[in-house]
Design a protein around this motif. Structure first.
Motif, PDB file in Angstrom:
ATOM      1  N   GLY A  85      52.452 -76.234  20.742  1.00 25.51           N
ATOM      2  CA  GLY A  85      52.369 -76.921  19.781  1.00 25.51           C
ATOM      3  C   GLY A  85      53.127 -78.024  19.746  1.00 25.51           C
ATOM      4  N   LYS A  86      54.346 -77.755  19.920  1.00 23.10           N
ATOM      5  CA  LYS A  86      55.525 -78.942  20.329  1.00 23.10           C
ATOM      6  C   LYS A  86      55.212 -79.971  21.356  1.00 23.10           C
ATOM      7  N   ASP A  87      54.450 -79.477  22.376  1.00 24.91           N
ATOM      8  CA  ASP A  87      54.022 -80.528  23.529  1.00 24.91           C
ATOM      9  C   ASP A  87      52.755 -81.338  23.003  1.00 24.91           C
ATOM     10  N   LEU A  88      51.963 -80.867  22.112  1.00 24.48           N
ATOM     11  CA  LEU A  88      50.790 -81.444  21.509  1.00 24.48           C
ATOM     12  C   LEU A  88      51.295 -82.385  20.620  1.00 24.48           C
ATOM     13  N   ALA A  89      52.210 -82.079  19.794  1.00 19.22           N
ATOM     14  CA  ALA A  89      52.705 -83.004  18.834  1.00 19.22           C
ATOM     15  C   ALA A  89      53.628 -84.351  19.628  1.00 19.22           C
ATOM     16  N   LEU A  90      54.436 -83.985  20.647  1.00 21.68           N
ATOM     17  CA  LEU A  90      54.882 -84.983  21.340  1.00 21.68           C
ATOM     18  C   LEU A  90      54.156 -85.822  21.834  1.00 21.68           C
ATOM     19  N   ALA A  91      52.927 -85.474  22.183  1.00 18.39           N
ATOM     20  CA  ALA A  91      51.720 -86.309  23.239  1.00 18.39           C
ATOM     21  C   ALA A  91      51.468 -87.213  21.792  1.00 18.39           C
ATOM     22  N   ASP A  92      50.953 -86.839  20.777  1.00 19.56           N
ATOM     23  CA  ASP A  92      50.521 -87.565  19.793  1.00 19.56           C
ATOM     24  C   ASP A  92      51.497 -88.699  19.323  1.00 19.56           C
ATOM     25  N   TRP A 332      51.450 -70.303  13.813  1.00 16.55           N
ATOM     26  CA  TRP A 332      52.766 -70.455  14.272  1.00 16.55           C
ATOM     27  C   TRP A 332      52.847 -71.786  15.079  1.00 16.55           C
ATOM     28  N   SER A 333      52.068 -71.812  15.882  1.00 16.39           N
ATOM     29  CA  SER A 333      52.080 -73.086  16.839  1.00 16.39           C
ATOM     30  C   SER A 333      51.893 -74.592  16.056  1.00 16.39           C
ATOM     31  N   ALA A 334      51.004 -74.411  14.940  1.00 12.42           N
ATOM     32  CA  ALA A 334      50.726 -75.253  13.897  1.00 12.42           C
ATOM     33  C   ALA A 334      52.221 -75.827  13.095  1.00 12.42           C
ATOM     34  N   TYR A 335      52.904 -74.600  12.514  1.00 12.91           N
ATOM     35  CA  TYR A 335      54.185 -75.139  12.089  1.00 12.91           C
ATOM     36  C   TYR A 335      55.055 -75.788  13.228  1.00 12.91           C
ATOM     37  N   ALA A 336      55.006 -75.416  14.580  1.00 16.69           N
ATOM     38  CA  ALA A 336      55.860 -76.079  15.508  1.00 16.69           C
ATOM     39  C   ALA A 336      55.480 -77.517  15.483  1.00 16.69           C
ATOM     40  N   TYR A 337      54.026 -77.728  15.745  1.00 13.00           N
ATOM     41  CA  TYR A 337      53.637 -79.254  15.541  1.00 13.00           C
ATOM     42  C   TYR A 337      53.917 -79.936  14.515  1.00 13.00           C
ATOM     43  N   ASP A 338      54.034 -79.401  13.399  1.00 14.92           N
ATOM     44  CA  ASP A 338      54.423 -80.238  11.835  1.00 14.92           C
ATOM     45  C   ASP A 338      55.850 -80.252  12.222  1.00 14.92           C
ATOM     46  N   VAL A 392      54.921 -91.897   1.860  1.00 11.20           N
ATOM     47  CA  VAL A 392      54.105 -91.277   2.864  1.00 11.20           C
ATOM     48  C   VAL A 392      54.186 -89.777   2.432  1.00 11.20           C
ATOM     49  N   ASP A 393      52.833 -89.291   2.244  1.00 13.00           N
ATOM     50  CA  ASP A 393      52.638 -87.927   1.976  1.00 13.00           C
ATOM     51  C   ASP A 393      51.919 -87.150   3.188  1.00 13.00           C
ATOM     52  N   TYR A 394      52.674 -86.817   4.262  1.00 12.09           N
ATOM     53  CA  TYR A 394      51.855 -86.421   5.400  1.00 12.09           C
ATOM     54  C   TYR A 394      51.573 -84.894   5.018  1.00 12.09           C
ATOM     55  N   GLN A 395      50.266 -84.576   5.249  1.00 12.81           N
ATOM     56  CA  GLN A 395      49.536 -83.465   5.099  1.00 12.81           C
ATOM     57  C   GLN A 395      49.370 -82.840   6.581  1.00 12.81           C
ATOM     58  N   GLY A 396      50.257 -81.612   6.814  1.00  9.70           N
ATOM     59  CA  GLY A 396      50.323 -81.110   8.238  1.00  9.70           C
ATOM     60  C   GLY A 396      48.888 -80.454   8.660  1.00  9.70           C
ATOM     61  N   VAL A 397      49.033 -80.141   9.949  1.00  5.45           N
ATOM     62  CA  VAL A 397      47.970 -79.299  10.437  1.00  5.45           C
ATOM     63  C   VAL A 397      47.943 -77.974   9.842  1.00  5.45           C
ATOM     64  N   SER A 398      49.414 -77.501   9.651  1.00  7.70           N
ATOM     65  CA  SER A 398      49.567 -76.267   8.797  1.00  7.70           C
ATOM     66  C   SER A 398      49.261 -76.222   7.506  1.00  7.70           C
ATOM     67  N   GLY A 399      49.031 -77.422   6.820  1.00  4.95           N
ATOM     68  CA  GLY A 399      48.762 -77.515   5.555  1.00  4.95           C
ATOM     69  C   GLY A 399      49.701 -78.367   4.629  1.00  4.95           C
ATOM     70  N   PRO A 400      49.761 -78.510   3.238  1.00  2.30           N
ATOM     71  CA  PRO A 400      50.597 -79.466   2.742  1.00  2.30           C
ATOM     72  C   PRO A 400      52.118 -78.841   2.933  1.00  2.30           C
ATOM     73  N   ILE A 401      52.942 -79.648   2.926  1.00  2.00           N
ATOM     74  CA  ILE A 401      54.250 -79.204   3.255  1.00  2.00           C
ATOM     75  C   ILE A 401      55.096 -79.418   1.821  1.00  2.00           C
ATOM     76  N   ASP A 402      55.416 -80.362   1.408  1.00  2.01           N
ATOM     77  CA  ASP A 402      55.979 -80.707   0.129  1.00  2.01           C
ATOM     78  C   ASP A 402      57.190 -79.777   0.011  1.00  2.01           C
ATOM     79  N   PHE A 403      58.152 -79.930   0.907  1.00  4.70           N
ATOM     80  CA  PHE A 403      59.622 -79.407   0.842  1.00  4.70           C
ATOM     81  C   PHE A 403      60.064 -79.376  -0.866  1.00  4.70           C
ATOM     82  N   ASP A 404      60.523 -78.117  -1.286  1.00  5.33           N
ATOM     83  CA  ASP A 404      60.875 -78.241  -2.709  1.00  5.33           C
ATOM     84  C   ASP A 404      62.573 -78.103  -2.549  1.00  5.33           C
ATOM     85  N   GLU A 405      63.329 -78.073  -3.769  1.00  7.19           N
ATOM     86  CA  GLU A 405      64.838 -78.404  -3.579  1.00  7.19           C
ATOM     87  C   GLU A 405      65.190 -77.189  -2.681  1.00  7.19           C
ATOM     88  N   ASN A 406      64.731 -76.225  -2.610  1.00  6.17           N
ATOM     89  CA  ASN A 406      65.426 -75.050  -1.671  1.00  6.17           C
ATOM     90  C   ASN A 406      64.826 -75.343  -0.108  1.00  6.17           C
TER      91      ASN A 406
END
Length: 431
Positions: A85-92, A332-338, A392-406
């Motif tokens: 997943g990391k390698d695919l993201a780096l390529a993109d 899990w690879s999608a999480y690494a991509y994102d 920017v609101d990046y919607q990941g391949v693993s879904g919406p991310i939207d980090f909260d305060e934690n």
């Protein structure tokens, strides 16, 4: 809620997860050296290094960040997928660029252990000087890295694969995979819906296992007939299995890792024990299927974090992954991509390439205040045209991310059932 009320959608089901864990509403669900297209080099230990070091200066070579992953050890199945997943993201990313430059990731192995993760992170932060660290697999490993290396520094840490509940108490430690509290509540609901009144529970003796087990007990309305931990990397778990059988529970629940669970399954099978089986995300995978007898876990129900499989950007990711590796990805690879995409966008949006500047923007590039985009290219273009991180609101391949305060994201869960010694999706949970 019963399974009889589930509506089929292309063999998939969308459930609403009731309970305290569902507070957040979701909008979706070693070998020879090789040099990749991104200009990174991977050595025989799986460590990736750049041809030009620019973490501390220069403005023409690649930006350099770090990643701690499980290249070896009991969690290496996750690590292998993460690297893909990391390698695919780096390529993109590097096809488009980051402020006109490439992104490079130095990868170090945790060995799936906290001590190894800390040593790897110390090398990346103290020697390589990276301001952004992706890591790691395993909640205990990620937390050890944060407490021993990252805390009280400006370095950003974003874990790719950590679901332990305790991470929520450390808002400086971000993670891409959702908290395991949603899994525990879902398992409690599902076991109850299946008509079981008592459970025998065993969990791996670390932060991940303990936190998910505690959350399950809090959510479970029935009797916990057995509730004990087990250590990793044991040659036999016959004592645990015998005690679970002796508890005479309606159902058995496993919160452990693939290698440990496979050993348990073989011992259950050889002893002739037969009980309805349930499991958290970390008991599912090829390691289990390839190392247990055919039919030995048929009927088992497992709850796993999931990507929004109907979304086009995830389907595009699956196509790219399958074309490159002749294998379907996991979430899990999608999480690494994102994680990689989020790091690249943070670098693009920050005023300077420092941990402090990256900390200021890393949450904003995934939040709903901005324009929803589903690719690095689209998000990059907004920033390159003068937009700020909140645009920017990046919607990941693993879904919406939207980090909260934690530092926690939102996420989907999927219900899997083992049928004919294969994992089959039977439902989704929106938490």
């Amino acid at each position: 809620m019963s399974r009889d009320t589930i509506t089929e959608i292309d063999r998939r089901t969308l459930l609403k997860l009731a309970g305290s864990a569902g507070a957040a509403g979701l909008v979706g669900l070693a070998g020879c050296s090789t040099t990749g297209d991104s200009g990174t080099t991977t050595d025989s230990n799986g460590t990736t290094s750049g041809e030009t070091t620019t973490s501390g200066g220069g403005n023409t070579g690649p930006y350099e960040i770090g990643m701690v992953d499980s290249l070896t050890g009991s969690l290496s199945a996750f690590g292998q997928r993460n690297q893909r997943g990391k390698d695919l993201a780096l390529a993109d990313v590097n096809e488009v660029g980051v402020n006109g430059r490439d992104l490079n990731i130095i990868v170090e192995d945790s060995g799936s252990e906290s001590s190894g993760g800390v040593s790897a992170a110390q090398k990346l932060v103290n020697q390589d000087g990276v301001p952004f660290l992706i890591g790691s697999v395993g909640s205990g490993v990620s937390l050890a890295i944060y407490e021993s290396v990252i805390q009280n520094t400006d370095v950003v840490q974003l874990s790719q694969n950590s679901t332990g509940l305790g991470l929520t108490d450390f808002p400086g430690l971000l993670r891409m995979s959702p908290t395991g509290r949603t899994q525990s509540t879902a398992l409690a609901n599902l076991i109850g819906e299946d008509g079981h009144d008592s459970v025998a529970l065993t969990y791996v003796n670390n932060n991940y296992g303990q936190s998910l087990a505690d959350a399950f007990v809090n959510a479970w309305d029935g009797d916990v007939a057995y509730n004990n931990p087990h250590d990793q990397d044991q040659q036999s778990y016959s004592g645990v299995i015998s005690e679970m059988n002796g508890a005479d529970a309606d159902a058995w629940l496993f919160i452990t890792y693939q290698a440990e669970f496979a050993t348990m399954v073989n011992e259950m099978y050889s002893s002739g024990y037969d009980a309805p089986l349930y499991g958290a995300d970390s008991v599912s995978g090829d390691n289990v299927l390839n190392n247990t007898p055919e039919g030995s876990i048929d009927g088992m129900t497992i709850v796993v974090p999931s990507a929004p499989v109907e979304q086009q950007n995830y389907q595009d990711y699956v196509s790219a992954f399958e074309a490159e590796y002749d294998q379907s990805p996991t979430v899990w690879s999608a999480y690494a991509y994102d994680c990689v995409i989020t790091a690249a966008l943070s670098i693009q949006a920050a005023d300077e390439f420092t941990g402090s500047a990256l900390s200021d923007v890393v949450r904003d590039v995934t939040r709903p205040e901005g324009e929803q985009v589903t690719s690095y290219q689209a998000a990059h273009d907004i920033l390159a045209d003068g937009g700020g991180p909140s645009d920017v609101d990046y919607q990941g391949v693993s879904g919406p991310i939207d980090f909260d305060e934690n530092g926690d994201p939102v996420g989907f869960l999927q219900i899997l059932e083992v049928q004919d010694h294969s994992y089959e999706p039977v439902g989704f949970i929106e938490s």
